[in-house]
Design a protein around this motif. Sequence first.
Motif, PDB file in Angstrom:
ATOM      1  N   ASP A  25      20.266  14.345  46.395  1.00 37.21           N
ATOM      2  CA  ASP A  25      19.311  14.883  47.418  1.00 37.21           C
ATOM      3  C   ASP A  25      19.860  16.060  48.204  1.00 37.21           C
ATOM      4  O   ASP A  25      19.159  16.984  48.309  1.00 37.21           O
ATOM      5  CB  ASP A  25      18.712  13.722  48.327  1.00 37.21           C
ATOM      6  N   SER A  60      13.556  13.059  50.601  1.00 35.34           N
ATOM      7  CA  SER A  60      12.396  14.189  50.358  1.00 35.34           C
ATOM      8  C   SER A  60      12.767  15.145  49.450  1.00 35.34           C
ATOM      9  O   SER A  60      11.845  15.481  48.567  1.00 35.34           O
ATOM     10  CB  SER A  60      12.284  14.885  51.821  1.00 35.34           C
ATOM     11  N   SER A  75      11.480   7.463  48.642  1.00 39.32           N
ATOM     12  CA  SER A  75      11.024   8.221  49.790  1.00 39.32           C
ATOM     13  C   SER A  75      11.774   8.762  50.978  1.00 39.32           C
ATOM     14  O   SER A  75      11.462   9.830  51.691  1.00 39.32           O
ATOM     15  CB  SER A  75       9.586   7.385  50.396  1.00 39.32           C
TER      16      SER A  75
END
Length: 206
Positions: free
Chosen positions: A137, A176, A173
């Motif tokens: 991420d 992002s 979740s």
Amino acid sequence: MKLYYTPGSSSLASRIVACEAGLDLVYDKVDLKNRTTASGRDFSKINPKGYVPALALNDGQVLTETSVVIQFLADQAPQTRLVPELGSLERYRVQEWIGFISTELHKGFAPLWKPTSTEAARQMAIEQLHRRFGYVDRHLEGRSYLMGELFTVADAYGYAVLNWTSFHKIDVSPYSRLLAYMRRVAGRPRVRQALEAEGLLRLAAA
């Protein structure tokens, strides 16, 4: 060439690469539990390792291991730039990502697939995976794909493995950029083609 695959497994990466490269492969579905193929062959005689993918070449040889098969397929269509040029630093960067995906993500899911795994082992695996998800991420900040704006075989492999979070109901979740990345990859027309062929479109949209 013929690709031996199991829907939703890591062999999805090979199908995605084949679709992105515009390669016309024959596909033979493998029942891993019974070690048989849809064409009626004993899969253990095709790949004694017992798992997919396995790519039967035109000369009768068989290539195995996702990390190798995806690069071989991409090299059949160099104009697609699914892998950078041989010898380039970018090629090694892609291989670096393939190594990370193989050892840290792919193998990280292993306890979740084993019915004999204890709940403690499962939780430990999930915690470790979350650390890896966090790394990816952070890396994706300002990037559309793992290598920047260019979709490569590493993305095909990464997506195939990350898609297992849906199977195991792991919530991504909080990440992002990772979630946006997965949706971006799933939205590519050739990736959707691969997903549809394996009956995974509904899962990809979840």
